[in-house]
Structure formats: C-alpha cells, structure tokens
Write a protein that holds these residues in place. Structure first.
Motif, PDB file in Angstrom:
ATOM      1  N   ALA A 272      16.425   4.141 -46.780  1.00 16.79           N
ATOM      2  CA  ALA A 272      16.563   3.803 -48.182  1.00 16.79           C
ATOM      3  C   ALA A 272      16.026   4.559 -49.006  1.00 16.79           C
ATOM      4  CB  ALA A 272      16.436   2.087 -48.365  1.00 16.79           C
ATOM      5  N   GLY A 273      16.401   4.496 -50.448  1.00 18.98           N
ATOM      6  CA  GLY A 273      15.656   5.271 -51.525  1.00 18.98           C
ATOM      7  C   GLY A 273      16.242   4.604 -52.694  1.00 18.98           C
ATOM      8  N   TRP A 274      15.915   4.919 -54.092  1.00 19.85           N
ATOM      9  CA  TRP A 274      16.491   4.283 -55.171  1.00 19.85           C
ATOM     10  C   TRP A 274      17.951   4.749 -55.436  1.00 19.85           C
ATOM     11  CZ3 TRP A 274      14.893   5.787 -60.630  1.00 19.85           C
ATOM     12  CH2 TRP A 274      15.008   7.137 -60.924  1.00 19.85           C
ATOM     13  N   TRP A 275      18.327   5.877 -54.861  1.00 19.11           N
ATOM     14  CA  TRP A 275      19.637   6.444 -55.263  1.00 19.11           C
ATOM     15  C   TRP A 275      20.678   6.066 -54.431  1.00 19.11           C
ATOM     16  CZ3 TRP A 275      18.403   7.993 -59.604  1.00 19.11           C
ATOM     17  CH2 TRP A 275      19.446   8.881 -60.760  1.00 19.11           C
ATOM     18  N   ASN A 276      20.511   5.109 -53.194  1.00 14.56           N
ATOM     19  CA  ASN A 276      21.602   4.416 -52.590  1.00 14.56           C
ATOM     20  C   ASN A 276      21.588   3.116 -52.821  1.00 14.56           C
ATOM     21  OD1 ASN A 276      19.015   4.348 -50.836  1.00 14.56           O
ATOM     22  ND2 ASN A 276      20.303   4.314 -48.932  1.00 14.56           N
ATOM     23  N   HIS A 277      20.681   2.701 -53.813  1.00 11.64           N
ATOM     24  CA  HIS A 277      20.565   1.226 -54.346  1.00 11.64           C
ATOM     25  C   HIS A 277      21.849   1.148 -55.278  1.00 11.64           C
ATOM     26  CE1 HIS A 277      18.819  -2.617 -55.745  1.00 11.64           C
ATOM     27  NE2 HIS A 277      19.181  -2.213 -56.762  1.00 11.64           N
ATOM     28  N   THR A 281      22.363  -1.958 -60.817  1.00  2.94           N
ATOM     29  CA  THR A 281      21.058  -2.558 -60.906  1.00  2.94           C
ATOM     30  C   THR A 281      19.749  -1.533 -60.617  1.00  2.94           C
ATOM     31  OG1 THR A 281      21.003  -3.476 -58.753  1.00  2.94           O
ATOM     32  CG2 THR A 281      21.786  -4.857 -60.475  1.00  2.94           C
ATOM     33  N   ARG A 282      20.020  -0.435 -60.376  1.00  4.92           N
ATOM     34  CA  ARG A 282      18.944   0.708 -59.921  1.00  4.92           C
ATOM     35  C   ARG A 282      17.676   0.730 -60.887  1.00  4.92           C
ATOM     36  NH1 ARG A 282      21.938   6.048 -59.442  1.00  4.92           N
ATOM     37  NH2 ARG A 282      22.586   5.024 -57.233  1.00  4.92           N
ATOM     38  N   PHE A 283      18.056   0.587 -62.180  1.00  4.45           N
ATOM     39  CA  PHE A 283      16.733   0.743 -63.063  1.00  4.45           C
ATOM     40  C   PHE A 283      16.175  -0.632 -63.525  1.00  4.45           C
ATOM     41  CE2 PHE A 283      19.007   4.744 -63.270  1.00  4.45           C
ATOM     42  CZ  PHE A 283      17.777   5.719 -63.317  1.00  4.45           C
ATOM     43  N   ASN A 284      16.551  -1.736 -62.797  1.00  8.59           N
ATOM     44  CA  ASN A 284      15.907  -2.897 -62.863  1.00  8.59           C
ATOM     45  C   ASN A 284      14.494  -3.113 -62.157  1.00  8.59           C
ATOM     46  OD1 ASN A 284      17.996  -3.642 -64.497  1.00  8.59           O
ATOM     47  ND2 ASN A 284      18.696  -5.249 -62.958  1.00  8.59           N
ATOM     48  N   MET A 285      14.525  -2.037 -61.318  1.00 14.03           N
ATOM     49  CA  MET A 285      13.220  -1.639 -60.673  1.00 14.03           C
ATOM     50  C   MET A 285      12.698  -2.705 -59.538  1.00 14.03           C
ATOM     51  SD  MET A 285      12.745   1.122 -61.456  1.00 14.03           S
ATOM     52  CE  MET A 285      12.616   2.323 -62.838  1.00 14.03           C
ATOM     53  N   GLN A 287      14.418  -5.135 -58.237  1.00 13.73           N
ATOM     54  CA  GLN A 287      15.313  -5.766 -57.318  1.00 13.73           C
ATOM     55  C   GLN A 287      15.296  -5.436 -55.857  1.00 13.73           C
ATOM     56  OE1 GLN A 287      18.102  -7.759 -58.715  1.00 13.73           O
ATOM     57  NE2 GLN A 287      17.075  -7.633 -60.642  1.00 13.73           N
ATOM     58  N   PRO A 288      15.784  -6.725 -55.010  1.00 13.53           N
ATOM     59  CA  PRO A 288      15.874  -6.442 -53.630  1.00 13.53           C
ATOM     60  C   PRO A 288      16.760  -5.370 -53.302  1.00 13.53           C
ATOM     61  CG  PRO A 288      16.005  -8.624 -54.207  1.00 13.53           C
ATOM     62  CD  PRO A 288      16.043  -7.883 -55.094  1.00 13.53           C
ATOM     63  N   PHE A 289      16.423  -4.317 -52.269  1.00 13.87           N
ATOM     64  CA  PHE A 289      17.438  -3.143 -51.999  1.00 13.87           C
ATOM     65  C   PHE A 289      18.836  -3.751 -51.776  1.00 13.87           C
ATOM     66  CE2 PHE A 289      19.330  -0.139 -48.888  1.00 13.87           C
ATOM     67  CZ  PHE A 289      19.547   1.015 -49.842  1.00 13.87           C
ATOM     68  N   ASP A 290      19.829  -2.953 -52.559  1.00 13.81           N
ATOM     69  CA  ASP A 290      21.015  -3.299 -52.466  1.00 13.81           C
ATOM     70  C   ASP A 290      21.918  -2.323 -52.074  1.00 13.81           C
ATOM     71  OD1 ASP A 290      23.529  -4.507 -52.494  1.00 13.81           O
ATOM     72  OD2 ASP A 290      23.648  -4.829 -54.805  1.00 13.81           O
ATOM     73  N   VAL A 291      22.205  -1.741 -51.034  1.00 13.42           N
ATOM     74  CA  VAL A 291      22.830  -0.697 -50.561  1.00 13.42           C
ATOM     75  C   VAL A 291      24.365  -0.637 -51.151  1.00 13.42           C
ATOM     76  CG1 VAL A 291      23.824  -1.156 -48.340  1.00 13.42           C
ATOM     77  CG2 VAL A 291      23.156   1.135 -48.693  1.00 13.42           C
ATOM     78  N   MET A 292      24.662   0.914 -51.695  1.00 16.50           N
ATOM     79  CA  MET A 292      26.051   1.023 -52.208  1.00 16.50           C
ATOM     80  C   MET A 292      27.034   1.156 -51.028  1.00 16.50           C
ATOM     81  SD  MET A 292      24.819   3.993 -55.020  1.00 16.50           S
ATOM     82  CE  MET A 292      26.611   4.352 -55.690  1.00 16.50           C
ATOM     83  N   ASP A 293      28.216   0.844 -51.432  1.00 16.86           N
ATOM     84  CA  ASP A 293      29.338   1.195 -50.553  1.00 16.86           C
ATOM     85  C   ASP A 293      29.620   2.522 -50.215  1.00 16.86           C
ATOM     86  OD1 ASP A 293      29.680  -1.588 -50.330  1.00 16.86           O
ATOM     87  OD2 ASP A 293      31.412  -1.722 -51.735  1.00 16.86           O
TER      88      ASP A 293
END
Length: 425
Positions: A272-277, A281-285, A287-293
């Motif tokens: 995981a990394g911030w670009w598959n979150h 909500t990616r820039f809310n910083m 947030q729990p990890f929420d993977v993209m579809d």
C-alpha cells in the motif's frame, strides 16, 4: 498477397500504404554521412515520435510557470495525469479502463502483482514459466519462491519439443493436468522475446484456471505489437513495458492489467501507498487505508509526469490510427519480410518465428547456421540496426508505424550479400 522480390514492388507498396505518413512523425537515426539507418529494433527500443519533445516541453513550461500549482493549473493537470493515459492504453491491450493503469516498470509491476496473486500454500506453490522466458521474469519468479520459503527448483518449465524451437500449447495442458494440484501460478510471456511466438492467451487462461491456478502474462513484446484482448482472454493479470513498440523512451513507465473480476476484491493482499488509497480522501492524511477499485489499486506513489508525457505523445498517435489498422499493415510488412528471407534460398538461414501471422507479431527471429555476432556487426556497418541473441539468432522487427516496405527490401538485400560474401571467403 502476392509479393515480388524487386525494389519497384516495395516502393509501390509504400505508395499504396495508407499509414506511410506516420514514418515522417518519427526521428529516424542517421549515420555520420546523414543517411537513414534501416532500423529494425522496435522490439528493444522504439523510435522517438517528433511530438514527444513538445509534450514534455509542455510539462516543463507548466512546472516553470506554476510550480506546485501545476498539479491543478497545468494544461494537463498533474494530479490526475495517469488517467489521461488509461483509455488509450486500455484500447491497445483490449481491456476496460478499470483494468489498466500506467505505473512503475515491468519487473516491479510483476512483483507487485505477485504479492497479490502468488499466494502459495504448503501443497500448491509451484510456478510455470516458458523454458526460454526472458531472464528478468525467471529471476522474478525464483526470488518470489525463495521469499516464500521455497526453492528455485520449484519452477516448472514449459519447453519446446525435442528438435523444435516453438512451444506447443498441448504440452502446457499436459503439465497443468498432471501437476496442477501443485501449481499456484502460470507466468507466461504472451509473445516470446526470442522466437517472437504469440501464444493463445485465452487458452492459457482456460488451462490454468481448470486447476485453480492464477494466470499472469508478460506482454513486454506484445503491447503495441499484437492485439492481446486481455479482458476477453480471462487472464488474471498482465504487465508490460512501453519503450518497445509503444515508443515512450528508454526506461519509461510500464503498464499493468488486473482483470475486472478482481477489481472490487479489497481482501487481496497488496502493498500500500498513498496513491492506491481512495482519491477522494487521499489528502485527508489521517484516514485508515482505503484501497481503490480496479488496477489503480496497485499504485503506490505519485507518478513521474515527464515520463508520462512521453507516453501520452505515443498513445495519442495509437488512438488516431488504431490497432486494427496497425495490425493489418504489420501482417503485410512482416509477410513481405518473410517472403524475401525465404527467397535467399540458403539452407543456412531459417526463420524460427511462426509462419502463421496470427501466431506472431512483427518480429521475425532469423537463425543463421554457423553464424556468430560478426554477422550482426556487418549488418550494423551497413547501417542496419538489428538485435543479436546468442547463439545464432538475429531478431528483426519491422514496425508498422515507421518501417517501410523499402526498408525491408534493402535490409534483406544487404543480408543476402553479406551471407554470400561469407561463403566466398
């Protein structure tokens, strides 16, 4: 199509070629005297589109003018830049947009995909590859096996039959039928880098899935060359580079495919990394990890825009022309190449690539008995850029975007002369 072994015939084909105008959109390398090279190595590095400089300059200008605000204010905003590539790339490989993303490089993507799709157990852990797979693929699967506590010997090789160069898909079916309970993954090159053989991806997927094996494809020599129809094939995943037939520049970013059937499976293990979150909500910083579809869910970092600009320059050209038209010309051009090679009439030379146009892309692998790299050197001295592979094969790829029928005629004419000189000596 009836071919003729004359320069006049080749030039007439070029006059009738509806795609001949594309050649002028590329930089053709020249020798010291200003003569064009005969360039047949699009299978290693595609030529540079003339538009690439403009596309990259646009991003340099926007960086200069906007600084960080270029993420939002650039002509092509950087924040969603990878999305500008998705649709055109999906058309090239026969996928849905949700199944494709441009990111990282080929072997990195294969490793990230194997994190998710190579899930060995104590009894089902082996990996099938071609016996002559590209070395990077072999190293990748061997290291995955070792990482999971298994041995390099747990690689199963799909080999050509004795005395043959090409793979027989019935043999893969036998391997999976007999050993499938121990096989976790098939990782196969869709177009073999050495022979140029284009394999039946749909049947490979059916064979693998019959024993609950995951099926992955390396399309390094397929993307932009053949029409793999990845979605319809049913393979689980694929990865490819863009610097060969997709003309994006040395070491440029690769592409990744994950079949739609896996697109919403958030339980698939992955790095995981911030670009598959979730981008909302990616820039809310915090947030729990929420993977993209979809395939975007395998991204890790924000992408290099300058590399993507070069890819965009090429993909826009592919979108203008379409793979159907490119494949139509490719089959004619490669067919002419094959005809001329056979016209040499020497027992010392043999094409090991399948003769059936549906079982190959534009690459022909020419085996020359008793040859060594000196043959390749002589071709280079004659401004013919090919690719030598040990022990005795010249790989040549007349690519439909920038190679001409006259290129092919002049290349084979020179090859024939060089071979004749060698006999006289």
């Amino acid at each position: 199509m009836k071919y003729q072994n004359t320069l006049q015939f080749a030039q007439q084909q070029d006059k009738e070629d509806k795609l001949s105008y594309l050649r002028n959109r590329f930089h053709i390398p020249k020798d010291k005297k200003g003569n064009n090279w005969l360039y047949f190595t699009g299978n290693s590095l595609g030529l540079q589109p003339k538009a690439t400089k403009e596309y990259i300059q646009q991003e340099l200008d926007d960086w200069a003018n906007y600084g960080v605000e270029g993420h939002f204010e650039a002509k092509n905003p950087w924040m969603p830049y990878h999305e500008f590539l998705t649709g055109n790339m999906a058309k090239i490989v026969g996928a849905k947009p949700i199944e494709v993303v441009v990111m990282n490089t080929l072997t990195t993507n294969l490793h990230l995909l194997m994190v998710s799709f190579y899930r060995p157990t104590k009894t089902k852990y082996k990996i099938v590859i071609e016996s002559d797979a590209f070395p990077s693929d072999r190293y990748a699967v061997q290291s995955q096996l070792k990482f999971h506590g298994f041995s390099e010997e747990d690689v199963i090789e799909w080999k050509p039959r004795k005395g043959e160069e090409l793979l027989n898909i019935d043999d893969l079916e036998t391997i999976v039928s007999e050993q499938g309970d121990e096989i976790a993954l098939l990782l196969i090159g869709g177009v073999n880098y050495y022979t140029g053989q284009y394999l039946d991806l749909k049947r490979i997927a059916e064979i693998g899935h019959s024993k609950d094996c995951v099926v992955g494809i390396d399309l390094a020599h397929g993307a932009g060359n053949i029409s793999p129809e990845l979605h319809n094939s049913g393979v689980d995943f694929a990865a490819w580079c863009t610097y060969k037939y997709l003309n994006s520049g040395p070491g440029s970013l690769g592409g990744l495919f994950v079949h739609e059937k896996h697109s919403k499976n958030k339980d698939l293990p992955r790095f995981a990394g911030w670009w598959n979150h979730n981008k909302d909500t990616r820039f809310n910083m915090r947030q729990p990890f929420d993977v993209m579809d979809g395939a975007e869910g395998w991204q890790l970092s924000n992408p290099p825009i300058l590399s993507m600009a070069a890819i965009k320059a090429s993909l826009d050209m592919f979108a203008e022309v379409g793979m159907e038209a490119l494949r139509e010309k490719s089959e004619k051009l490669t067919g002419y190449f094959e005809f001329l090679i056979n016209q040499i009439g020497s027992e010392d030379i043999k094409i090991i690539t399948p003769s059936n146009p549906k079982e190959r892309g534009c690459q022909l692998s020419i085996q020359v008995k008793n040859a060594d790299k000196s043959l390749h050197k002589k071709l280079t001295e004659n401004n013919i850029i090919t690719d030598w592979r040990e022990p005795d094969v010249i790989r040549c790829a007349p690519t439909p975007m920038y190679n001409s029928f006259e290129d092919v005629y002049r290349m084979v004419n020179s090859l024939s002369s060089i071979l004749s000189e060698g006999k006289e000596v």
